[in-house]
Structures are given as C-alpha cells and as structure tokens.
Design a protein around this motif. Structure first.
Motif, PDB file in Angstrom:
ATOM      1  N   LEU A  30       0.826  -1.226  -0.074  1.00 21.64           N
ATOM      2  CA  LEU A  30      -0.017  -0.042   0.129  1.00 21.64           C
ATOM      3  C   LEU A  30       0.789   1.285   0.026  1.00 21.64           C
ATOM      4  O   LEU A  30       0.402   2.250  -0.102  1.00 21.64           O
ATOM      5  N   GLY A  31       2.086   1.124   0.239  1.00 19.61           N
ATOM      6  CA  GLY A  31       2.975   2.214   0.141  1.00 19.61           C
ATOM      7  C   GLY A  31       4.471   1.666   0.364  1.00 19.61           C
ATOM      8  O   GLY A  31       4.724   0.678   0.269  1.00 19.61           O
ATOM      9  N   LYS A  32       5.346   2.702   0.679  1.00 27.85           N
ATOM     10  CA  LYS A  32       6.808   2.307   0.918  1.00 27.85           C
ATOM     11  C   LYS A  32       7.420   2.152   2.228  1.00 27.85           C
ATOM     12  O   LYS A  32       8.415   1.725   2.436  1.00 27.85           O
ATOM     13  N   PHE A  33       6.398   2.623   3.435  1.00 27.75           N
ATOM     14  CA  PHE A  33       7.001   2.568   4.700  1.00 27.75           C
ATOM     15  C   PHE A  33       6.854   0.980   5.099  1.00 27.75           C
ATOM     16  O   PHE A  33       5.868   0.196   4.898  1.00 27.75           O
ATOM     17  N   ALA A  34       7.984   0.553   5.414  1.00 24.33           N
ATOM     18  CA  ALA A  34       8.147  -1.010   6.003  1.00 24.33           C
ATOM     19  C   ALA A  34       8.258  -1.285   7.415  1.00 24.33           C
ATOM     20  O   ALA A  34       8.592  -0.481   8.078  1.00 24.33           O
ATOM     21  N   PHE A  35       7.500  -2.301   7.655  1.00 26.08           N
ATOM     22  CA  PHE A  35       7.374  -2.601   9.155  1.00 26.08           C
ATOM     23  C   PHE A  35       7.009  -4.021   9.238  1.00 26.08           C
ATOM     24  O   PHE A  35       6.510  -4.808   8.262  1.00 26.08           O
ATOM     25  N   SER A  36       7.234  -4.786  10.327  1.00 25.44           N
ATOM     26  CA  SER A  36       7.050  -6.232  10.456  1.00 25.44           C
ATOM     27  C   SER A  36       6.520  -6.430  11.658  1.00 25.44           C
ATOM     28  O   SER A  36       7.072  -6.191  12.993  1.00 25.44           O
ATOM     29  N   PRO A  37       5.209  -6.880  12.033  1.00 24.70           N
ATOM     30  CA  PRO A  37       4.420  -7.046  13.202  1.00 24.70           C
ATOM     31  C   PRO A  37       4.794  -8.449  13.852  1.00 24.70           C
ATOM     32  O   PRO A  37       5.391  -9.095  13.176  1.00 24.70           O
ATOM     33  N   VAL A  38       5.076  -8.297  15.117  1.00 27.69           N
ATOM     34  CA  VAL A  38       5.489  -9.311  15.763  1.00 27.69           C
ATOM     35  C   VAL A  38       4.807  -9.575  16.907  1.00 27.69           C
ATOM     36  O   VAL A  38       4.097  -8.588  17.585  1.00 27.69           O
ATOM     37  N   PRO A  39       4.656 -10.722  17.806  1.00 26.94           N
ATOM     38  CA  PRO A  39       4.043 -10.757  19.109  1.00 26.94           C
ATOM     39  C   PRO A  39       4.352  -9.883  20.152  1.00 26.94           C
ATOM     40  O   PRO A  39       5.249  -9.725  20.499  1.00 26.94           O
ATOM     41  N   LYS A  40       3.276  -9.165  20.732  1.00 27.44           N
ATOM     42  CA  LYS A  40       3.504  -8.551  21.939  1.00 27.44           C
ATOM     43  C   LYS A  40       2.580  -8.843  22.964  1.00 27.44           C
ATOM     44  O   LYS A  40       1.408  -8.661  23.002  1.00 27.44           O
TER      45      LYS A  40
ATOM     46  N   ALA B  59      -0.662  -7.557  21.700  1.00 28.07           N
ATOM     47  CA  ALA B  59      -1.101  -8.392  20.496  1.00 28.07           C
ATOM     48  C   ALA B  59      -0.494  -9.551  20.391  1.00 28.07           C
ATOM     49  O   ALA B  59       0.869  -9.623  19.860  1.00 28.07           O
ATOM     50  N   LEU B  60      -1.051 -10.780  20.736  1.00 28.68           N
ATOM     51  CA  LEU B  60      -0.169 -11.808  20.725  1.00 28.68           C
ATOM     52  C   LEU B  60      -0.060 -12.736  19.530  1.00 28.68           C
ATOM     53  O   LEU B  60       0.719 -13.128  18.830  1.00 28.68           O
ATOM     54  N   HIS B  61      -1.144 -12.263  18.561  1.00 23.84           N
ATOM     55  CA  HIS B  61      -1.162 -12.922  17.221  1.00 23.84           C
ATOM     56  C   HIS B  61      -1.850 -11.738  16.126  1.00 23.84           C
ATOM     57  O   HIS B  61      -2.935 -11.699  15.496  1.00 23.84           O
ATOM     58  N   PRO B  62      -0.846 -10.892  16.067  1.00 23.65           N
ATOM     59  CA  PRO B  62      -0.922  -9.663  15.168  1.00 23.65           C
ATOM     60  C   PRO B  62      -1.186 -10.011  13.535  1.00 23.65           C
ATOM     61  O   PRO B  62      -0.550 -11.130  13.242  1.00 23.65           O
ATOM     62  N   PRO B  63      -2.108  -9.570  12.786  1.00 21.77           N
ATOM     63  CA  PRO B  63      -2.259  -9.718  11.361  1.00 21.77           C
ATOM     64  C   PRO B  63      -0.834  -9.658  10.842  1.00 21.77           C
ATOM     65  O   PRO B  63      -0.036  -8.801  11.138  1.00 21.77           O
ATOM     66  N   LEU B  64      -0.665 -10.670   9.888  1.00 23.09           N
ATOM     67  CA  LEU B  64       0.826 -10.489   9.039  1.00 23.09           C
ATOM     68  C   LEU B  64       2.000 -10.586   9.994  1.00 23.09           C
ATOM     69  O   LEU B  64       2.937  -9.993   9.812  1.00 23.09           O
ATOM     70  N   LYS B  65       1.839 -11.459  11.118  1.00 24.41           N
ATOM     71  CA  LYS B  65       2.844 -11.598  11.900  1.00 24.41           C
ATOM     72  C   LYS B  65       4.118 -12.004  11.147  1.00 24.41           C
ATOM     73  O   LYS B  65       4.293 -12.917  10.367  1.00 24.41           O
ATOM     74  N   ASN B  66       5.155 -11.384  11.716  1.00 22.30           N
ATOM     75  CA  ASN B  66       6.534 -11.765  11.286  1.00 22.30           C
ATOM     76  C   ASN B  66       6.730 -11.514   9.818  1.00 22.30           C
ATOM     77  O   ASN B  66       7.799 -12.077   9.079  1.00 22.30           O
ATOM     78  N   GLN B  67       5.830 -10.929   9.043  1.00 21.58           N
ATOM     79  CA  GLN B  67       6.170 -10.693   7.581  1.00 21.58           C
ATOM     80  C   GLN B  67       6.451  -9.196   7.336  1.00 21.58           C
ATOM     81  O   GLN B  67       6.278  -8.412   8.163  1.00 21.58           O
ATOM     82  N   LEU B  68       7.189  -9.012   6.184  1.00 21.01           N
ATOM     83  CA  LEU B  68       7.677  -7.526   5.956  1.00 21.01           C
ATOM     84  C   LEU B  68       6.119  -6.984   5.093  1.00 21.01           C
ATOM     85  O   LEU B  68       5.662  -7.461   4.126  1.00 21.01           O
ATOM     86  N   VAL B  69       5.783  -5.830   6.023  1.00 25.53           N
ATOM     87  CA  VAL B  69       4.652  -5.343   5.429  1.00 25.53           C
ATOM     88  C   VAL B  69       5.137  -3.927   4.888  1.00 25.53           C
ATOM     89  O   VAL B  69       5.846  -3.133   5.310  1.00 25.53           O
ATOM     90  N   LEU B  70       4.659  -3.480   3.768  1.00 30.24           N
ATOM     91  CA  LEU B  70       4.499  -2.193   3.175  1.00 30.24           C
ATOM     92  C   LEU B  70       3.454  -1.555   3.076  1.00 30.24           C
ATOM     93  O   LEU B  70       2.341  -1.750   2.470  1.00 30.24           O
ATOM     94  N   GLY B  71       3.594  -0.106   3.520  1.00 34.08           N
ATOM     95  CA  GLY B  71       2.347   0.727   3.417  1.00 34.08           C
ATOM     96  C   GLY B  71       2.801   2.115   3.829  1.00 34.08           C
ATOM     97  O   GLY B  71       3.504   2.849   3.293  1.00 34.08           O
ATOM     98  N   LEU B  72       1.761   2.836   4.591  1.00 31.24           N
ATOM     99  CA  LEU B  72       1.666   4.110   5.041  1.00 31.24           C
ATOM    100  C   LEU B  72       2.014   4.555   6.392  1.00 31.24           C
ATOM    101  O   LEU B  72       1.737   3.639   7.425  1.00 31.24           O
ATOM    102  N   ASP B  73       2.899   5.150   6.696  1.00 26.29           N
ATOM    103  CA  ASP B  73       3.345   5.810   8.024  1.00 26.29           C
ATOM    104  C   ASP B  73       2.647   7.191   8.377  1.00 26.29           C
ATOM    105  O   ASP B  73       2.448   8.195   7.502  1.00 26.29           O
ATOM    106  N   LEU B  74       1.639   6.895   9.050  1.00 27.13           N
ATOM    107  CA  LEU B  74       0.458   7.843   9.620  1.00 27.13           C
ATOM    108  C   LEU B  74       0.855   8.498  10.873  1.00 27.13           C
ATOM    109  O   LEU B  74      -0.103   9.462  11.449  1.00 27.13           O
TER     110      LEU B  74
END
Length: 395
Positions: free
Chosen positions: A285-295, A299-314
């Motif tokens: 969805l954009g160029k901002f990269a982040f990776s959700p991890v269990p917290k 968020a013990l089971h966050p969507p897209l866990k441990n994956q490289l996500v690209l999108g918007l930094d808001l």
C-alpha cells in the motif's frame, strides 16, 4: 418517552485533577471530584456495598479509583472489568477470566468472558454500582456496550448506578453511518453514528431516556459530569484506554482505521505504533516497511505476524474525525489485483452498522457520495441527542 428519573450533579471543587495545556481551567473528571470525598457524590456512598466497573484508565492522577475509595473507608466489594481486563493487559478480543486482584484482594468479575452482562448472582449483596471507564467516542469501542449491559443489569436488579464521566477525545465529531438495528452486536448496540460526539455519561442518559435497555424506566441513574469541559476541547488521555491506543494520534486515527480489522491488512498491531500505520504484503500500500511481531499484553497474534509489510506511516499526518480515503485507496488497490479487501464482510458490516458502507466501497463510490448518504440520519441523531447533552459545543 423521555420522562425519566435521573440526577445530574455537577459540584465545584478545587481538587488536583488531570490538566491539559490547551485549557485555561483544569478539567476535573467525575472520578477526580469523587476523590475529594464522598460529599461530592450525587448519591450517598458511606453505607453502600459498592461494585466498581473500572480498568487501568480509572485513575485520578497516579492513583486508581479503587484505592482512593478504599482509603476513604468505602465498602468496595467487587470489581467488574471490561475488554482487556482490570489492569488493561489482555489482547483485543481475548476472553478474560474472573480473578482475584493481587493488590487489593478484591474479586474481579470479567464482563468480557463468559458474561458480557453482570448476572444476578454476581451482583448479590451490592447496592450501588459505580462506572468509570475512559471511552474514545467511537461506536465500535466496546466500553459503551459494557455500559449498556451494566445499566440493564442494574435496572433489572434495582441497583442504583453512578456514572463518573470523562471527556471524549473525539468529542468534536458527529460523523459516519448510523447503526441499523438489524446489525446489532457487541461492537455496536445502539442506533447512533460511528462518531457520536458524546461522553459515556451523556450516552447513559440517552440509553435510559430512549428506552434502549430492558426496564429502562426502573433504573436509578446518576451522572457526575466533568467540570470545565467542552466537547470540542482537545483532550489527551492521561492513560492509554486500551493496549493498542498508546497516544493521541492513535486515538485520532482509530475511527478511520478500525474498519481494517475486517480486512487482511495490518494497522500496526504488534508494532510500537498500533493504529498509526496501514499496510499489506502483496500488493503493497506504500513504501513504509514494518514487521508485526507478537507483543505480550497488546497483540499476541497480530495480522501479518513476522512478515514484511509495506504501507503508509501515519504517525505525523493531521488526524481527526472519520477519513474514508484509507478505505477507498485500499479498495482500489485490491480491486486492481482482483483481490477481496473485506475478507470478513460480516464483521465489516457490524463495525459500520450495516452492509451499506462495504457495498458502497466495493461499488467504487467516492467519499462525497458516501458521506452524502448518511447526512439525513446524522441530522436526526443530532436532534435526538439534544436533551441528553451535558456540555457546550464551543469555547
């Protein structure tokens, strides 16, 4: 029927309370007024066996309301906790079990486990309920539903209810689709807009006055309003109201990003900036990269866990009210790739209050077209809520 018994009490006290730099006078929540002593309460407290509906947001300064009332010698008998639990550390949607609070030794009855409504046996021996939760002014935030069921249980068991009011950080906005009663659920029980612009104290008066609970006319409802407060004041919450709303930016973006819980996208659960980003793996969805991890505790089971996500930094965008552009943009990207954005359509319909918004997005409606579709209902709601408002709209 709007002829109902209620007592709205607002008494001046000069106690220490939350401050907000944008205000000339200090805001005093209902809880901070109660902290000055039982004399500030519109209902007599000293002889009552009290049940408290509270969580980690129920504080005056650095002190929890439970401790303050115990210090005053009041008979606190039981705690009732909403989603995320009494200390606010349970994951979103995670069932919370009944427990004993180790700090006070009090029994904690969960209203986000087997029961959403306090059963009669849980209220045995209690002759006053006090409700003090920090809401964020969005219909699908579940503390409002907890208030609804606590009110109904109090009415049925003939137990007076005192609501200690707190500001609505999204109070300046009345916007979004009004819920169709055919889509009632725990993320939306009332025919009100997504952003209703009311505090929980005002909504309690409306729920009773409009007869939205069983035996509404029987409920002895008291509200202790916030002092020195206007609904369009900027108000930064002193404590995060839930694990994934850590700051004012997340609270401001929550009305716009909450819908994405019904999609495969990430809104930052499992990062240090939940509800402040938006992204997906492929298509990006954009160029901002982040990776959700269990917290733990967020968020013990966050969507897209441990994956490289690209999108918007808001994190730095000017946020406020309901911004449909994120939904429209994501729908356009997914449609281009022949993908379905709303992989949980039933949940999307519950969040938005009907199937209309999802269908409008899927049909390619523009933001002005979508907004126009709910204007007449918003106008009716503004008139309907008028008798229950406790605070002025303008400085």
């Amino acid at each position: 029927m709007r002829s109902f018994l209620l007592l709205v009490c607002c008494i001046a006290f000069s106690s220490a309370a939350f401050s907000c730099s944008a205000q000339t006078k200090e805001i005093q929540t209902g809880a901070s007024q109660l902290a000055t002593g039982p004399g500030s309460s519109p209902v007599e407290l000293a002889s009552k066996q009290t049940g408290l509906v509270v969580n980690q947001s129920s504080v005056v300064g650095n002190t929890h309301l439970v401790e303050l009332l115990l210090q005053q010698g009041l008979q606190v008998k039981k705690i009732f906790s909403p989603e995320h639990g009494f200390r606010g550390t349970a994951d979103a949607g995670a069932k919370v079990e009944n427990s004993i609070d180790p700090q006070t030794g009090l029994a904690v009855f969960s209203l986000y486990g087997k029961d959403k409504k306090p059963p009669a046996e849980a209220l045995e021996g209690i002759n006053l309920l006090i409700f003090d939760l920090q809401d964020v002014g969005v219909r699908y935030y579940t503390y409002l539903s907890t208030l609804h069921y606590v009110m109904e249980a109090a009415a049925e068991q003939n137990i007076p209810l005192l609501v200690l009011d707190r500001p609505n950080p999204n109070g300046a906005y009345v916007d979004g689709p009004v819920l169709d009663k055919n889509y009632q659920s725990f993320v939306g029980l009332h025919p009100i807009p997504l952003l209703h612009g009311m505090t929980l104290g005002e909504l309690a008066l409306m729920i009773k006055g409009e007869g939205w609970i069983n035996k509404a006319e029987q409920l002895k409802l008291y509200v202790l309003p916030v002092k020195n407060y206007q609904r369009d004041m900027p108000y930064e919450l002193p404590v995060r109201p839930s694990p994934n709303l850590p700051n004012a930016q997340a609270v401001a973006l929550y009305p716009s990003l909450g819908f994405f819980e019904a999609t495969p996208l990430s809104i930052g659960r499992g990062t240090d900036f939940p509800f402040q980003v938006l992204g997906y793996t492929n298509p990006p969805l954009g160029k901002f990269a982040f990776s959700p991890v269990p917290k733990v505790g967020a968020a013990l089971h966050p969507p897209l866990k441990n994956q490289l996500v690209l999108g918007l930094d808001l994190r730095e965008v000017k946020a406020g009210g309901l911004d449909l552009s994120y939904l429209i943009q994501a729908q356009a990207v997914f449609a281009t790739h022949q993908l379905t954005l709303f992989n949980a359509p039933d949940f999307m319909d519950k969040l938005s209050g009907s199937s209309k918004l999802r269908q409008q997005l899927e049909q390619g409606w523009t933001e002005p077209q979508i907004r126009q579709s709910w204007q007449s209902e918003l106008m009716k709601f503004r008139q309907q809520r008028q008798p229950y408002l406790l605070y002025p709209d303008h400085h």
